[in-house]
Design a protein around this motif. Structure first.
Motif, short mmCIF file in Angstrom:
data_model
loop_
_atom_site.label_atom_id
_atom_site.label_comp_id
_atom_site.label_asym_id
_atom_site.label_seq_id
_atom_site.Cartn_x
_atom_site.Cartn_y
_atom_site.Cartn_z
N ASP A 41 37.82 33.19 72.58
CA ASP A 41 39.10 33.92 72.65
C ASP A 41 40.23 32.98 72.24
O ASP A 41 40.03 31.76 72.14
N GLU A 70 40.28 41.13 79.31
CA GLU A 70 39.26 42.17 79.47
C GLU A 70 39.26 43.20 78.33
O GLU A 70 38.21 43.76 77.98
N GLY A 102 33.73 35.02 80.99
CA GLY A 102 32.80 36.15 81.06
C GLY A 102 33.09 37.24 80.05
O GLY A 102 32.17 37.94 79.63
N THR A 126 33.20 28.64 79.97
CA THR A 126 34.33 27.74 80.23
C THR A 126 35.15 28.13 81.46
O THR A 126 36.17 27.52 81.73
N THR A 127 34.74 29.20 82.17
CA THR A 127 35.40 29.50 83.45
C THR A 127 34.38 29.26 84.57
O THR A 127 33.17 29.26 84.33
N THR A 169 41.46 22.84 82.66
CA THR A 169 42.57 23.59 82.06
C THR A 169 42.63 25.04 82.56
O THR A 169 43.47 25.81 82.13
N1 NAD Z 1 27.20 39.46 82.62
C1 NAD Z 1 27.29 39.25 83.92
O1 NAD Z 1 26.30 39.06 84.62
C2 NAD Z 1 28.65 39.21 84.55
C3 NAD Z 1 28.79 38.78 85.88
C4 NAD Z 1 30.07 38.71 86.42
C5 NAD Z 1 31.18 39.04 85.63
N2 NAD Z 1 31.01 39.46 84.35
C6 NAD Z 1 32.15 39.80 83.50
O2 NAD Z 1 32.92 38.61 83.30
C7 NAD Z 1 34.25 38.99 82.98
C8 NAD Z 1 35.20 38.07 83.71
O3 NAD Z 1 34.96 36.76 83.28
P1 NAD Z 1 36.01 35.59 83.54
O4 NAD Z 1 36.47 35.67 84.94
O5 NAD Z 1 35.39 34.36 83.04
O6 NAD Z 1 37.28 36.06 82.67
P2 NAD Z 1 37.78 35.76 81.18
O7 NAD Z 1 36.67 35.56 80.25
O8 NAD Z 1 38.76 36.84 80.87
O9 NAD Z 1 38.57 34.39 81.33
C9 NAD Z 1 39.71 34.36 82.15
C10 NAD Z 1 40.92 33.78 81.42
O10 NAD Z 1 40.76 32.36 81.37
C11 NAD Z 1 40.96 31.88 80.04
N3 NAD Z 1 40.09 30.71 79.93
C12 NAD Z 1 38.75 30.68 79.85
N4 NAD Z 1 38.30 29.43 79.92
C13 NAD Z 1 39.40 28.63 80.01
C14 NAD Z 1 39.58 27.23 80.15
N5 NAD Z 1 38.54 26.41 80.26
N6 NAD Z 1 40.83 26.77 80.20
C15 NAD Z 1 41.89 27.62 80.17
N7 NAD Z 1 41.78 28.95 80.07
C16 NAD Z 1 40.54 29.44 80.01
C17 NAD Z 1 40.58 33.04 79.16
O11 NAD Z 1 41.23 32.95 77.91
C18 NAD Z 1 41.10 34.24 79.97
O12 NAD Z 1 42.46 34.42 79.74
C19 NAD Z 1 34.41 40.45 83.35
O13 NAD Z 1 34.47 41.23 82.18
C20 NAD Z 1 33.13 40.77 84.12
O14 NAD Z 1 32.71 42.11 83.95
C21 NAD Z 1 29.76 39.54 83.79
#
Ligand code: NAD
Length: 345
Positions: A41, A70, A102, A126-127, A169
């Motif tokens: 992203d 999302e 995610g 990365t999260t 970050t």
């Molecule tokens: N497949 C599965 O088993 C499973 C399990 C749980 C959740 N999910 C899905 O995961 C999603 C949520 O994932 P998330 O919480 O990682 O959210 P996300 O991917 O939206 O990331 C959150 C925010 O953090 C930013 N970001 C990411 N890594 C960063 C970094 N290292 N430094 C700075 N900014 C960073 C992203 O740009 C975004 O704005 C949901 O869509 C959920 O449905 C899937």
């Protein structure tokens, strides 16, 4: 560096490291072709795309950055990713690498699982949430207008590589989201302690969480039984999330859902007072305020429209003690009584 071996419908290794040093080795060990589409992203791209591209010198890198958030888990963005792969003549031997949280993970994995009926997928989460939860286990998805994650596949990655340094970050709100899920693991397993929640950015703690998820996924990859345990805290959590119009972070909703699960389990005489206190102490490591903030009637209404509801109730995950949880089908009336604090004898 920690390595967790996953033995699901595909065998793969999850590497948890504190640098990019071994990413090259990981990629080399699973790729066949020379092309890699790095789906990321726009936020993550600014921080890490150059670093990752640098490590992968020699491969033909095709970067594709979607807007953060999302909304990118949509049919439109999915379709654009597929066109991008096709326009760049990706073949079955080539690879998709998901670099991000995610959202990117679910989207890129769904694309990899459906492009030419499945091409190689490497997850680079990365999260905190994507490291300990979404990148392992093989669930892929995009959202439909009607609801979240309604369109997806089960598709295990070929490798997962988490560099915990990327967590430096991550915004506070996203750390909280991950910590809510970490608290879930601390309730589900004896191996994760309350202190581990404070040490969320250690490779050892992340590896321990992945091992808990690995054990559950290996026992029930396609969620016909044991994998439902991973929904602990999510029944009430999802309801609170919807009631708040998605303004409360997902992880905090899970935390409130875990509190509800503990309260309900105590009311059902499954969780002793002493064990209940231990669970509450764990949850408060994430946030002092674990109350739901909505009436039990509103929560119940929301639960009944949740897609995870089953005829006449829900598969609710009860807590018997730290490290021991159980799924029981529970009708709405019982849930109402327990949520209102009426004891079950
Ligand atoms: N497949 C599965 O088993 C499973 C399990 C749980 C959740 N999910 C899905 O995961 C999603 C949520 O994932 P998330 O919480 O990682 O959210 P996300 O991917 O939206 O990331 C959150 C925010 O953090 C930013 N970001 C990411 N890594 C960063 C970094 N290292 N430094 C700075 N900014 C960073 C992203 O740009 C975004 O704005 C949901 O869509 C959920 O449905 C899937």
């Amino acid at each position: 560096m920690n390595e967790i071996k996953v033995n699901a419908s595909r065998k793969y290794v999850v590497t948890v490291a504190d640098s990019w040093e071994r990413l090259r080795k990981t990629v080399d060990s699973v790729t066949k072709g020379t092309r890699i589409a790095v789906i990321t992203d726009e936020t993550v791209a600014k921080f890490y795309l150059d670093e990752v591209t640098d490590v992968l010198k020699g491969y033909e890198i095709f970067p594709y950055a979607v807007p953060a958030g999302e909304n990118s888990k949509s049919m439109g963005v999915y379709s654009a990713v597929m066109e991008y792969l096709a326009e760049n003549s990706f073949r079955r031997d080539d690879t998709v690498l998901a670099l991000g949280g995610g959202v990117v993970g679910d989207l890129a994995a769904f694309a990899a699982s459906t492009y030419m009926r499945g091409i190689r997928l490497i997850a680079v989460p990365t999260t905190l949430l994507s490291m300990i939860d979404s990148s392992v286990g093989g669930k892929t998805a995009i959202n439909l207008g009607v609801g979240k994650n309604l369109c997806g596949t089960f598709y295990q990655p070929y490798a997962v590589y988490a560099n915990v340094k990327t967590l430096s970050t991550l915004p506070e709100r996203e750390i909280l989201c991950g910590k809510g899920e970490l608290a879930k693991y601390a309730v589900l397993s004896e191996s994760i302690s309350a202190d581990d929640i404070d040490n969320y950015n250690s490779a050892e703690v992340i590896a321990k969480c992945i091992s808990v998820k690995r054990d559950i996924v290996e026992a029930d990859e396609f969620e016909s039984g044991k994998r439902m345990l991973l929904n602990l805290g999510h029944t009430v959590g999802h309801a609170v999330e919807a009631l708040s119009d998605y303004t409360i972070p997902h992880g905090i909703c899970v935390l409130k859902g875990l509190y509800a699960a503990a309260f309900i389990s105590k009311g059902a005489s499954l969780l002793s007072e002493k064990d209940y206190s231990e669970i509450i102490d764990i949850l408060k490591r994430v946030d002092e305020d674990i109350s739901y903030g909505f009436s039990s009637e509103d929560i119940l209404k929301e639960i009944s429209v949740d897609k995870k509801s089953v005829a006449g109730g829900v598969n609710f995950v009860y807590i018997k003690k730290k490290g021991e949880c159980e799924v029981r089908k529970t009708d709405t009336e019982t849930l109402r009584r327990l949520l209102n604090g009426d004891k079950d004898n």
